[in-house]
Motif scaffolding. Structure first.
Motif, short mmCIF file in Angstrom:
data_model
loop_
_atom_site.label_atom_id
_atom_site.label_comp_id
_atom_site.label_asym_id
_atom_site.label_seq_id
_atom_site.Cartn_x
_atom_site.Cartn_y
_atom_site.Cartn_z
N ARG A 30 0.96 -1.06 0.04
CA ARG A 30 -0.15 0.01 -0.02
C ARG A 30 0.75 1.20 0.03
NH1 ARG A 30 -0.49 3.28 3.89
NH2 ARG A 30 -0.80 2.99 6.10
N PRO A 31 0.40 2.29 -0.49
CA PRO A 31 1.21 3.54 -0.56
C PRO A 31 1.54 3.97 0.80
CG PRO A 31 -0.65 4.04 -1.64
CD PRO A 31 -0.73 2.50 -1.21
N GLY A 32 2.86 4.26 1.14
CA GLY A 32 3.22 5.00 2.34
C GLY A 32 4.09 4.37 3.32
N ILE A 33 4.35 2.96 2.85
CA ILE A 33 4.95 2.12 3.88
C ILE A 33 6.35 2.77 4.15
CG2 ILE A 33 5.75 -0.40 4.21
CD1 ILE A 33 3.49 -1.38 2.65
N VAL A 34 7.12 2.86 3.07
CA VAL A 34 8.41 3.28 3.13
C VAL A 34 8.40 4.49 3.90
CG1 VAL A 34 10.48 3.92 1.94
CG2 VAL A 34 9.38 1.86 1.30
N SER A 35 7.49 5.45 3.63
CA SER A 35 7.66 6.70 4.53
C SER A 35 7.40 6.82 5.88
CB SER A 35 6.42 7.61 3.67
OG SER A 35 6.33 8.74 4.40
N GLU A 36 6.42 5.86 6.15
CA GLU A 36 6.06 5.64 7.84
C GLU A 36 7.24 5.08 8.27
OE1 GLU A 36 3.30 6.16 9.46
OE2 GLU A 36 2.16 7.03 7.75
N VAL A 37 7.85 4.01 7.68
CA VAL A 37 9.20 3.47 8.38
C VAL A 37 10.11 4.23 8.52
CG1 VAL A 37 10.87 1.60 8.12
CG2 VAL A 37 8.27 1.02 7.86
N ALA A 38 10.62 5.11 7.27
CA ALA A 38 11.55 6.07 7.47
C ALA A 38 11.43 6.93 8.36
CB ALA A 38 11.70 6.46 5.82
N GLY A 39 10.23 7.58 8.50
CA GLY A 39 9.87 8.61 9.29
C GLY A 39 10.10 8.10 10.98
N VAL A 40 9.71 6.96 11.40
CA VAL A 40 10.21 6.29 12.65
C VAL A 40 11.53 6.23 12.92
CG1 VAL A 40 10.04 4.52 14.02
CG2 VAL A 40 7.96 5.15 13.03
N LEU A 41 12.23 5.81 11.71
CA LEU A 41 13.82 5.72 11.94
C LEU A 41 14.40 7.15 11.97
CD1 LEU A 41 14.38 2.98 9.10
CD2 LEU A 41 14.29 2.54 11.82
N ALA A 42 14.02 7.84 11.32
CA ALA A 42 14.71 9.28 11.44
C ALA A 42 14.19 9.83 12.77
CB ALA A 42 14.13 10.33 10.22
N ALA A 43 13.06 9.83 13.38
CA ALA A 43 12.79 10.32 14.51
C ALA A 43 13.70 9.74 15.68
CB ALA A 43 11.36 9.95 14.97
N HIS A 44 14.12 8.59 15.48
CA HIS A 44 15.13 7.91 16.57
C HIS A 44 16.62 8.02 16.15
CE1 HIS A 44 11.38 6.35 17.37
NE2 HIS A 44 11.59 6.27 19.07
N ALA A 45 17.05 9.05 15.15
CA ALA A 45 18.31 9.10 14.77
C ALA A 45 19.02 8.05 14.13
CB ALA A 45 19.13 9.67 15.85
N VAL A 46 18.04 7.09 13.44
CA VAL A 46 18.59 6.01 12.88
C VAL A 46 18.88 6.17 11.37
CG1 VAL A 46 18.00 3.43 12.41
CG2 VAL A 46 17.56 4.49 14.70
N SER A 47 20.03 6.00 10.81
CA SER A 47 20.14 6.00 9.35
C SER A 47 20.01 4.67 8.68
CB SER A 47 21.57 6.48 9.11
OG SER A 47 21.91 7.93 9.53
N ILE A 48 19.50 4.83 7.42
CA ILE A 48 19.23 3.92 6.48
C ILE A 48 20.46 3.57 5.72
CG2 ILE A 48 18.12 2.68 4.77
CD1 ILE A 48 15.50 4.33 5.72
N VAL A 49 21.28 2.44 6.02
CA VAL A 49 22.52 2.19 5.36
C VAL A 49 22.18 1.46 3.90
CG1 VAL A 49 24.60 1.11 5.47
CG2 VAL A 49 23.74 2.23 7.46
N GLU A 50 21.67 0.59 3.99
CA GLU A 50 21.08 -0.19 2.67
C GLU A 50 19.43 -0.25 2.79
OE1 GLU A 50 23.28 -3.75 1.99
OE2 GLU A 50 25.01 -2.90 2.28
N LEU A 51 19.01 -0.39 1.73
CA LEU A 51 17.41 -0.70 1.55
C LEU A 51 17.27 -1.49 0.27
CD1 LEU A 51 14.16 -0.37 2.05
CD2 LEU A 51 14.69 2.11 1.07
N GLU A 52 16.67 -2.71 0.37
CA GLU A 52 16.20 -3.29 -0.83
C GLU A 52 14.68 -3.57 -0.67
OE1 GLU A 52 18.63 -6.82 -1.86
OE2 GLU A 52 20.24 -5.72 -1.46
N SER A 53 13.90 -3.34 -1.60
CA SER A 53 12.49 -3.62 -1.66
C SER A 53 11.90 -4.17 -2.81
CB SER A 53 11.66 -2.37 -1.16
OG SER A 53 12.04 -1.35 -2.30
#
Length: 180
Positions: A104-127
């Protein structure tokens, strides 16, 4: 030797990596690390190569025929001032995150938002998306390697991800033992 970052994108065709590697070798460089992929008929990638600093212009000249063929855009840059290494390894730890659920639309946005709010960087993303075996429903799957500050408790991040997992109706698995 200094590091040079090559960023490439263009229409996919056989021989692109060969042409890039040939240009690096012709300039006296060494191919260190890369990630490249074909998605939607396009070829995209990034490579870090080592080269004597005074040979950077040679590399540019060897890359020109690939650029001018109109098949590939190539950007040559130097890593950031921190040497391209990112955070000090003592100041980060790696986590693995697996996600699967109905697309569904928004999955990556929602997850990335939680990660950013906790100062977590995405090093690699495969989807990817695929059809579920039994229902044929479209599934979204993602594998991420994350860089988290040592001060962040894995439980805290797990709870925040579980909150959105319920809203998104996806399964999320966080593994604190990922190596980079």
């Amino acid at each position: 030797m200094s590091d040079i970052v090559l960023t490439v994108i263009g229409d996919d065709r056989p021989g692109l990596v060969d042409a890039l590697a040939g240009a690096v070798a012709a300039a006296g460089g060494s191919w260190n690390r890369s990630q490249m992929s074909r998605l939607g008929g396009k070829f995209a990638g990034i490579a870090v190569v080592s080269l004597d600093a005074d040979r950077a212009d040679d590399l540019d000249r060897h890359l020109d025929p690939i650029r001018t063929s109109g098949l590939l855009q190539i950007t040559v840059s130097r890593p950031s001032d921190d040497g391209g290494a990112g955070p000090d390894p003592a100041d980060e730890r790696f986590l693995a995150l697996q996600l699967v659920g109905a697309d569904r639309p928004g999955i990556v946005s929602e997850v990335a938002g939680v990660l950013a709010a906790h100062a977590v960087s995405i090093v690699e993303l495969e989807s990817a998306t695929s059809n579920a075996p039994m229902s044929g429903e479209l599934l979204f799957e993602a594998s991420l390697v994350l860089s988290a500050p040592p001060s962040l408790a894995t439980d805290t991040l797990q709870r925040a991800l579980e909150e959105i997992a319920n809203e998104l109706m996806v399964d999320i698995e966080l593994d604190g033992s990922a190596a980079q």
